[in-house]
Write a protein that holds these residues in place. Structure first.
Motif, short mmCIF file in Angstrom:
data_model
loop_
_atom_site.label_atom_id
_atom_site.label_comp_id
_atom_site.label_asym_id
_atom_site.label_seq_id
_atom_site.Cartn_x
_atom_site.Cartn_y
_atom_site.Cartn_z
N LYS A 185 0.85 -1.19 0.00
CA LYS A 185 0.00 0.00 0.00
C LYS A 185 0.88 1.23 0.00
CE LYS A 185 -2.37 0.99 3.69
NZ LYS A 185 -3.45 0.94 4.71
N CYS A 186 0.57 2.19 -0.86
CA CYS A 186 1.38 3.39 -0.99
C CYS A 186 1.32 4.21 0.30
CB CYS A 186 0.90 4.23 -2.16
SG CYS A 186 1.82 5.79 -2.35
N THR A 233 6.91 1.15 -7.88
CA THR A 233 6.42 2.51 -7.60
C THR A 233 4.91 2.50 -7.64
OG1 THR A 233 6.50 3.16 -9.91
CG2 THR A 233 8.48 3.60 -8.57
N CYS A 234 4.33 3.47 -6.96
CA CYS A 234 2.86 3.57 -6.91
C CYS A 234 2.32 3.94 -8.28
CB CYS A 234 2.46 4.61 -5.88
SG CYS A 234 0.67 4.88 -5.79
N LYS A 235 1.31 3.24 -8.71
CA LYS A 235 0.71 3.49 -10.02
C LYS A 235 0.04 4.85 -10.08
CE LYS A 235 -2.44 1.38 -13.36
NZ LYS A 235 -3.35 0.25 -13.63
N ARG A 236 -0.44 5.35 -8.92
CA ARG A 236 -1.16 6.63 -8.92
C ARG A 236 -0.22 7.81 -8.77
NH1 ARG A 236 -5.33 7.09 -4.25
NH2 ARG A 236 -6.53 5.68 -5.59
N GLU A 249 5.08 7.12 -6.07
CA GLU A 249 5.91 7.05 -4.87
C GLU A 249 6.63 5.71 -4.85
OE1 GLU A 249 7.37 8.19 -0.97
OE2 GLU A 249 6.45 9.30 -2.64
N PRO A 250 7.95 5.68 -4.59
CA PRO A 250 8.67 4.40 -4.50
C PRO A 250 8.06 3.51 -3.42
CG PRO A 250 10.21 6.22 -4.65
CD PRO A 250 8.86 6.83 -4.45
N LEU A 251 7.90 2.24 -3.77
CA LEU A 251 7.31 1.29 -2.82
C LEU A 251 8.34 0.38 -2.19
CD1 LEU A 251 4.15 0.22 -4.86
CD2 LEU A 251 4.30 1.92 -3.04
N GLY A 252 9.54 0.47 -2.58
CA GLY A 252 10.56 -0.44 -2.05
C GLY A 252 10.96 -0.11 -0.64
N GLY A 253 10.84 -1.08 0.28
CA GLY A 253 11.32 -0.93 1.66
C GLY A 253 10.40 -0.07 2.49
N GLY A 254 10.05 -0.56 3.62
CA GLY A 254 9.26 0.20 4.57
C GLY A 254 7.80 0.33 4.22
#
Length: 237
Positions: free
Chosen positions: A4-5, A18-21, A24-29
């Motif tokens: 979830k972003c 990365t978030c499709k919308r 925002e990078p989704l990698g880690g955390g």
């Protein structure tokens, strides 16, 4: 484990980096979907979730609920440790309440008839704290009225019992001893409770004595109260 972003809250595919919308990078955390409701969490500068503190309103409501439960348990324990009035005693109580209602004290009659629980022996609280000699005692705000044997034996008629119950009704409404004795002394004539008719009865003299103790302003010099003061000293020496 769909990520979830942390910025916009969109649920992305597991393979997305990365978030499709909002991209925002989704990698880690990232927070896996379903770990906790998005509305119940907030995020610090590093993107880590922080749980929101419980609101003040919820804490206040929880306090009220806990207090209500404790009061209800205490009420039940008082009923369990005392004896209820029997049928004949209830008849005497009801006759006295009827007199109070007919005299125009509708609020007092409502409290006595609808909200009060009548007992004839002390509950654990009365036994623990003790009380002065009396015809009755009221546990406020539990609305428990304890009527002692003298309430049924000493009065000469139902009017005298009505005067005693009128005093307890004032306690049911939250009044203290001073206010209860003063108001009943002022209102007793509406019940037909006068010195001319009852001035020599035991109940009248008891009411007079305690009213002088708790509400002496009802007996200022030069008024009718002075006659009561003289009468009391003459009958108690």
């Amino acid at each position: 484990m769909s990520p979830k972003c942390p910025r916009c809250g969109l649920i992305n595919f597991a393979s997305a980096e990365t978030c499709k919308r909002c991209e925002e990078p989704l990698g880690g955390g990232f927070e896996p979907y379903g770990a906790q409701p998005y509305a119940a969490a907030r995020y610090d500068d590093d993107g880590d979730a922080e749980r929101r503190p419980r609101s003040i309103l919820r804490r206040v409501l929880a306090g009220f609920v806990a207090a209500a439960v404790l009061l209800f348990v205490a009420y039940l324990s008082m009923l369990a440790t005392s004896r209820a009035a029997d049928y004949e005693q209830r008849q005497a109580i009801n006759r006295a309440i009827d007199l109070i209602e007919r005299a125009g004290f509708s609020q007092d009659a409502f409290l006595l008839r609808r909200l009060a629980s009548y007992r004839t022996t002390d509950n654990w609280w009365n036994s623990w704290v003790g009380h002065a000699d009396a015809y009755a005692a009221t546990n406020f705000p539990f609305q428990i009225v304890t009527l002692y044997p003298e309430f049924f034996e000493n009065p000469t008629d139902d009017i005298e019992r009505a005067v005693i119950l009128l005093h307890e009704a004032r306690h049911l409404a939250g009044a203290g001893e001073e206010s209860a004795f003063a108001s009943v002394w002022r209102d007793k004539a509406r019940l037909g409770y006068t010195r001319e008719r009852y001035g020599r009865t035991k109940v009248y003299l008891n009411v007079l004595e305690f009213t002088m103790k708790y509400a002496p302003e009802q007996f200022s010099c030069g008024k009718d109260g002075r006659q009561d003061c003289v009468e009391l000293s003459a009958t108690t020496r």
